[in-house]
Design an enzyme around this catalytic site. Structure first.
Site, PDB file in Angstrom:
ATOM      1  N   HIS A  63       0.853  -1.194   0.000  1.00 57.83           N
ATOM      2  CA  HIS A  63       0.000   0.000   0.000  1.00 57.83           C
ATOM      3  C   HIS A  63       0.882   1.234   0.000  1.00 57.83           C
ATOM      4  O   HIS A  63       2.106   1.128   0.062  1.00 57.83           O
ATOM      5  CB  HIS A  63      -0.992  -0.022   1.158  1.00 57.83           C
ATOM      6  N   HIS A  65       1.072   3.925   2.133  1.00 55.84           N
ATOM      7  CA  HIS A  65       1.485   4.684   3.308  1.00 55.84           C
ATOM      8  C   HIS A  65       3.007   4.894   3.234  1.00 55.84           C
ATOM      9  O   HIS A  65       3.734   4.023   2.734  1.00 55.84           O
ATOM     10  CB  HIS A  65       1.116   3.942   4.592  1.00 55.84           C
ATOM     11  N   ASP A  67       5.563   4.713   5.184  1.00 52.90           N
ATOM     12  CA  ASP A  67       6.548   3.761   5.718  1.00 52.90           C
ATOM     13  C   ASP A  67       6.719   2.529   4.822  1.00 52.90           C
ATOM     14  O   ASP A  67       7.627   1.729   5.042  1.00 52.90           O
ATOM     15  CB  ASP A  67       6.218   3.363   7.166  1.00 52.90           C
ATOM     16  N   HIS A  68       5.886   2.397   3.800  1.00 54.06           N
ATOM     17  CA  HIS A  68       5.966   1.242   2.897  1.00 54.06           C
ATOM     18  C   HIS A  68       6.439   1.613   1.486  1.00 54.06           C
ATOM     19  O   HIS A  68       6.511   0.739   0.625  1.00 54.06           O
ATOM     20  CB  HIS A  68       4.603   0.547   2.816  1.00 54.06           C
ATOM     21  N   HIS A 140      -7.084  -2.829   5.625  1.00 54.49           N
ATOM     22  CA  HIS A 140      -6.335  -1.738   6.252  1.00 54.49           C
ATOM     23  C   HIS A 140      -7.116  -0.434   6.057  1.00 54.49           C
ATOM     24  O   HIS A 140      -8.203  -0.437   5.482  1.00 54.49           O
ATOM     25  CB  HIS A 140      -4.930  -1.670   5.622  1.00 54.49           C
ATOM     26  N   ASP A 207      -0.322  -4.111   5.431  1.00 58.32           N
ATOM     27  CA  ASP A 207      -0.814  -3.975   6.788  1.00 58.32           C
ATOM     28  C   ASP A 207      -2.269  -4.410   6.778  1.00 58.32           C
ATOM     29  O   ASP A 207      -2.991  -4.127   5.823  1.00 58.32           O
ATOM     30  CB  ASP A 207      -0.729  -2.523   7.236  1.00 58.32           C
ATOM     31  N   HIS A 265       7.360  -5.066  11.289  1.00 59.03           N
ATOM     32  CA  HIS A 265       6.492  -3.881  11.344  1.00 59.03           C
ATOM     33  C   HIS A 265       6.049  -3.640  12.789  1.00 59.03           C
ATOM     34  O   HIS A 265       4.874  -3.511  13.102  1.00 59.03           O
ATOM     35  CB  HIS A 265       5.263  -4.091  10.422  1.00 59.03           C
TER      36      HIS A 265
END
Lengths: 301, 301
Positions: A63, A65, A67-68, A140, A207, A265
């Site tokens: 996805h 976000h 942090d990914h 998510h 996530d 994570h």
């Protein structure tokens, strides 16, 4: 290049810590190098791990976000610098296209030729060869895809049936190649003397809150990489933010009949990983709580 | 918050190394926190340095090559998480707008309110208070601005002149505040008993080949942060790519009459910093070759 393992490049969740970089998982699988979720700093983590960027053959995002995915531009620029002889496809949830397009033109400088592959968010198979790579939606806060990677099922010859059918030596090779072989006055087919066996498989689940597709993705895999942002004591928080606890991740692994479980994570609120390990191991014994730069062998089932 | 120093967050050039993160320089100047060139990983380097993101009051980019800006999204997301009570202006060469806009919307998630300030590439003053911050173009492969930061000049009262004019005690305060004060039958003005003194100043010069504006930016500064990608043995390479050698950076500092010189943006080809230090010190003695996470005191002139 051969062999299979998982190079864990980062294990943090929303915020990195002194010991945990943002996400990044390189699944080395013979000649393929699947980079999942390159968070910020992945370019440098590759250096710490001693892995050349040319080892990356595909990028897969769960996805969009930060942090990914915020490490994508740096990884691409590093790939451009190292000039591999292959194009690098990037697979991601289709609604993330505007973000991926920005990430692929985020700064002045050389970006390598990339093939953007927006993936249908109801699920899809993105390639069949040399590995079958497929996605299913997770639960998510934003559109998110979990990934499953598997070798195509292959026909294995069974020695006792070969003997019984009188197939020996080079005839066995011809049988595998042509699907049948003539032994004296009889045609022996592959189906008679072999059986189709599933290949090795792995899944990346993050996530997500607990959901059926997490189990489907992980069904019988040899290696399950799964988020475990929280501990059971924060189950409500996990549900509110669409995340898993260590116990929930372990339960998914158990229900799916997975081989080895790798947890990652981890929220910055946890100073060490002991509690995650203990909580998960109660439910699923073959569990690793990943540290940055750890190389996890691919279990042979 | 008071005091002044430079927190060096990263010292690499195009490629990071095991010991050097991409660029990132936080100039802490009383209540201001000027973040220059946040390269990838700056968010985490702030954690290593023990500096809260709320300490950042402005972001200033020299140019839009990846090693100078790919950390911007992560820094912004961290700022959004920490919720400072101030907006964060971002100043950058105007032609870089498309890149900055992408970097400010590079992933799903919260970005803080930012004020984008594309700066005229012929040079400009971006603010006068509480610090005067100005830019001049440098000579790199893409539009690049060097930065100069200075306190406004301030009137200092000279004790012997105050005595001669009969200004004592609270009258001196009124003089400073009002510009003049009545002493018996005479008006004493600030000009008579004070002198205008320049304030402290600093400059950030990167990336650039040798050029006049580098010296102009650094004219009389107390602290000069300057790129020194190469050593003198690679002078031709430096020229070809629009960079400086350690000797050239030191020569700029000497010609500008700078106070302390901080060298950074070191090519990954150099395993250690000794040669940079030796080469620069021959020309300019007060030189520091920066290491990641080093805090360089602001020299008091």
């Amino acid at each position: 290049m051969s062999g299979r393992d998982l190079v864990v490049l980062g294990t943090a969740s929303q915020a990195p810590t002194r010991t945990r970089n943002h996400n990044g998982y390189l699944l080395r699988w013979d000649t393929e190098g699947l980079l999942f979720d390159p968070g910020e700093g992945t370019q440098r983590q590759l250096i710490h791990a001693g892995v050349a960027s040319t080892r990356i053959t595909r990028v897969l995002l769960t996805h969009l976000h930060g942090d990914h995915c915020l490490g994508l531009p740096g990884v691409l620029q590093r790939i451009a610098l190292d000039q591999p002889d292959h194009e690098v496809p990037i697979h991601f949830p289709a609604s993330g296209s505007p973000y991926v397009e920005r990430l692929c033109a985020a700064s002045i400088g050389d970006y390598p030729p990339v093939h953007l592959d927006p993936v249908d968010e109801v699920g899809a198979v993105v390639t069949e060869q040399p590995l079958r790579i497929s996605a299913l939606p997770l639960d998510h806060r934003v559109p998110t895809l979990g990934w499953r990677v598997e070798e195509p099922a292959r026909m294995h010859l069974l020695p006792d049936r070969l003997d019984a059918a009188g197939v020996h030596g080079p005839a066995a090779g011809r049988l595998l190649e042509d699907g049948s072989v003539q032994i004296e006055d009889r045609t022996v087919t592959l189906d008679e003397v072999g059986e189709l066996r599933r290949g090795a498989s792995a899944a990346v689940v993050m996530d997500t809150a607990v959901c059926d597709n997490a189990v489907r993705l992980a069904e019988g895999v040899d290696l399950l990489v799964c988020e475990a942002t929280f501990l059971g004591s924060e189950t409500q928080l996990a549900r509110d933010y669409g995340h898993l606890t260590a116990r929930q991740a372990a339960t998914i692994a158990r229900e799916a009949g997975a081989g080895r479980l790798v947890l990652t994570h981890i929220s910055a609120r946890y100073p060490d990983l002991d509690a995650h390990l203990a909580e998960a191991a109660e439910v699923f014994p073959d569990v690793v709580v990943a540290s940055d730069l750890q190389v996890v062998p691919f279990p042979v089932s």
